[in-house]
Write an enzyme that holds these catalytic residues in place. Structure first.
Site, PDB file in Angstrom:
ATOM      1  N   ASN A   1     -35.891 -47.140  52.383  1.00 53.33           N
ATOM      2  CA  ASN A   1     -35.972 -47.714  51.025  1.00 53.33           C
ATOM      3  C   ASN A   1     -36.531 -49.136  51.071  1.00 53.33           C
ATOM      4  O   ASN A   1     -37.352 -49.521  50.241  1.00 53.33           O
ATOM      5  CB  ASN A   1     -34.585 -47.788  50.369  1.00 53.33           C
ATOM      6  CG  ASN A   1     -33.988 -46.419  50.118  1.00 53.33           C
ATOM      7  OD1 ASN A   1     -34.703 -45.439  50.054  1.00 53.33           O
ATOM      8  ND2 ASN A   1     -32.669 -46.364  49.994  1.00 53.33           N
TER       9      ASN A   1
ATOM     10  N   GLU B   1     -31.904 -28.216  63.950  1.00 56.17           N
ATOM     11  CA  GLU B   1     -33.314 -28.511  64.189  1.00 56.17           C
ATOM     12  C   GLU B   1     -33.590 -29.872  63.549  1.00 56.17           C
ATOM     13  O   GLU B   1     -33.165 -30.121  62.420  1.00 56.17           O
ATOM     14  CB  GLU B   1     -34.207 -27.447  63.532  1.00 56.17           C
ATOM     15  CG  GLU B   1     -34.084 -26.087  64.167  1.00 56.17           C
ATOM     16  CD  GLU B   1     -34.576 -26.059  65.614  1.00 56.17           C
ATOM     17  OE1 GLU B   1     -35.500 -26.828  65.948  1.00 56.17           O
ATOM     18  OE2 GLU B   1     -34.034 -25.268  66.401  1.00 56.17           O
TER      19      GLU B   1
ATOM     20  N   ASN C   1     -23.416 -50.365  57.891  1.00 55.45           N
ATOM     21  CA  ASN C   1     -24.167 -50.967  56.781  1.00 55.45           C
ATOM     22  C   ASN C   1     -23.419 -52.116  56.105  1.00 55.45           C
ATOM     23  O   ASN C   1     -24.017 -52.918  55.392  1.00 55.45           O
ATOM     24  CB  ASN C   1     -24.559 -49.913  55.730  1.00 55.45           C
ATOM     25  CG  ASN C   1     -25.668 -48.994  56.184  1.00 55.45           C
ATOM     26  OD1 ASN C   1     -25.795 -47.870  55.714  1.00 55.45           O
ATOM     27  ND2 ASN C   1     -26.516 -49.449  57.108  1.00 55.45           N
TER      28      ASN C   1
ATOM     29  N   ASP D   1     -33.665 -42.847  54.894  1.00 57.93           N
ATOM     30  CA  ASP D   1     -34.104 -44.094  55.524  1.00 57.93           C
ATOM     31  C   ASP D   1     -35.449 -44.566  54.964  1.00 57.93           C
ATOM     32  O   ASP D   1     -36.317 -43.753  54.668  1.00 57.93           O
ATOM     33  CB  ASP D   1     -34.216 -43.875  57.045  1.00 57.93           C
ATOM     34  CG  ASP D   1     -34.234 -45.190  57.798  1.00 57.93           C
ATOM     35  OD1 ASP D   1     -34.007 -46.259  57.180  1.00 57.93           O
ATOM     36  OD2 ASP D   1     -34.480 -45.162  59.020  1.00 57.93           O
TER      37      ASP D   1
ATOM     38  N   ARG E   1     -35.682 -55.268  47.882  1.00 58.14           N
ATOM     39  CA  ARG E   1     -34.948 -54.197  48.570  1.00 58.14           C
ATOM     40  C   ARG E   1     -34.116 -53.398  47.556  1.00 58.14           C
ATOM     41  O   ARG E   1     -33.995 -52.183  47.667  1.00 58.14           O
ATOM     42  CB  ARG E   1     -34.030 -54.785  49.655  1.00 58.14           C
ATOM     43  CG  ARG E   1     -34.791 -55.347  50.845  1.00 58.14           C
ATOM     44  CD  ARG E   1     -33.828 -55.782  51.953  1.00 58.14           C
ATOM     45  NE  ARG E   1     -33.053 -54.666  52.485  1.00 58.14           N
ATOM     46  CZ  ARG E   1     -33.519 -53.786  53.360  1.00 58.14           C
ATOM     47  NH1 ARG E   1     -34.766 -53.891  53.808  1.00 58.14           N
ATOM     48  NH2 ARG E   1     -32.755 -52.819  53.799  1.00 58.14           N
TER      49      ARG E   1
ATOM     50  N   ARG F   1     -38.388 -50.625  53.425  1.00 55.75           N
ATOM     51  CA  ARG F   1     -39.802 -50.708  53.823  1.00 55.75           C
ATOM     52  C   ARG F   1     -40.714 -50.184  52.710  1.00 55.75           C
ATOM     53  O   ARG F   1     -41.808 -50.697  52.491  1.00 55.75           O
ATOM     54  CB  ARG F   1     -40.028 -49.929  55.128  1.00 55.75           C
ATOM     55  CG  ARG F   1     -39.662 -50.761  56.353  1.00 55.75           C
ATOM     56  CD  ARG F   1     -39.501 -49.888  57.577  1.00 55.75           C
ATOM     57  NE  ARG F   1     -38.283 -49.091  57.474  1.00 55.75           N
ATOM     58  CZ  ARG F   1     -38.037 -48.009  58.208  1.00 55.75           C
ATOM     59  NH1 ARG F   1     -38.930 -47.592  59.075  1.00 55.75           N
ATOM     60  NH2 ARG F   1     -36.897 -47.369  58.073  1.00 55.75           N
TER      61      ARG F   1
ATOM     62  N   SER G   1     -23.615 -46.183  56.052  1.00 50.66           N
ATOM     63  CA  SER G   1     -22.886 -46.030  57.317  1.00 50.66           C
ATOM     64  C   SER G   1     -21.817 -47.113  57.429  1.00 50.66           C
ATOM     65  O   SER G   1     -21.850 -48.115  56.703  1.00 50.66           O
ATOM     66  CB  SER G   1     -23.852 -46.136  58.498  1.00 50.66           C
ATOM     67  OG  SER G   1     -24.240 -47.485  58.681  1.00 50.66           O
TER      68      SER G   1
END
Ligand code: FPP
Length: 242
Positions: free
Chosen positions: A18, A202, A64, A16, A29, A20, A61
């Site tokens: 890319n 985790e 997307n 997650d 982008r 920004r 996803s």
């Protein structure tokens, strides 16, 4: 890095940030996605070298597809070329590449490459790189249930045979549970990623965008993982031998 560290068997990464990352650098982008792609190329090899057996990444996803046509097309082109590059590098390292997700509505050129790479690397033994494309965890469960129901209907499976192992073997790929789940960019969401496989993972949320999630950042994730006390719902400092 300390060699006594426990290395997680299965690592999953939500790629997650890319967009920004690109925005902060005054880039497009697309340039952000390309930087993410380049980063994953090197990072994946490093992760397997560290001893991780299975690496899953969330490349695209099911949701997307709602992005602009321009961005979706760019990513599909990037996948077509990018998967080839990954497979060239990882095939040499004896890593098998598999894909998770629904085929529809992925373009034919992407499906063709995915099928070829899956086949070319199918006998590789050192690790598994699971690339999730057009993937949604809830859909994966729906698809598994459909397959199981179909087998019951055709007398290939009985109700009593359904357990966690059977369910797992009807996921897109029969993978071990995730040990360490990383989402870059400072967002604290699972976003429908590997819902079944992440049951006891985790979670680690570094505050860097994916193109800046370097091998050094991955080492930090491993150090943090080693500080966690994994109990799987059991008792703290459980000394039982079974
Ligand atoms: C989410 O960040 C990222 C994606 C939807 C694409 C991820 C794809 C790559 C890293 C390329 C991988 C390439 C291959 C061949 C697997 P975002 O762009 O939505 O970032 P933002 O939230 O900052 O806008």
């Amino acid at each position: 890095m300390n060699n006594n560290l426990v290395i997680p068997n299965h690592v999953a990464i939500i790629l997650d940030g890319n967009g920004r990352w690109a925005q902060a650098k005054g880039k497009t982008r697309s340039e952000g996605h390309y930087a993410g792609f380049n980063n994953l190329d090197k990072l994946s090899e490093y992760i397997f070298e560290k001893g991780v057996q299975v690496l899953s990444v969330y490349a695209f996803s099911t949701e997307n597809f709602k992005r602009t046509k321009e961005e979706v097309n760019y990513l599909m082109d990037l996948f077509t070329e990018g998967f080839k590059r990954y497979s060239k590098r990882l095939n040499k390292k004896d890593i098998r590449i598999v894909f998770s997700g629904r085929r529809e509505p992925l373009p034919n050129k992407v499906l063709k490459i995915m099928d070829k790479i899956t086949e070319d690397t199918t006998n590789n033994k050192k690790g598994i790189f699971n690339i999730c494309v057009n993937y949604g965890g809830q859909y994966e469960l729906v698809d598994a249930v459909k397959e199981i129901a179909n087998k019951i209907q055709n007398n290939q499976l009985t109700l009593n045979e359904i357990d966690l192992i059977t369910l797992n073997s009807h996921m897109y790929n029969n993978l071990p549970p995730v040990d360490l789940m990383i989402r870059t960019s400072g967002e604290y969401r699972l976003s429908n990623f590997l819902l079944f496989q992440n049951a006891y993972a985790e979670f680690y949320f570094p505050d860097v965008y994916f193109p800046a999630f370097t091998t050094e950042e991955f080492d930090k994730a491993i150090i943090e993982y080693n500080k966690r006390d994994r109990r799987y719902g059991g008792i703290k400092n459980d000394n039982q031998s079974n």
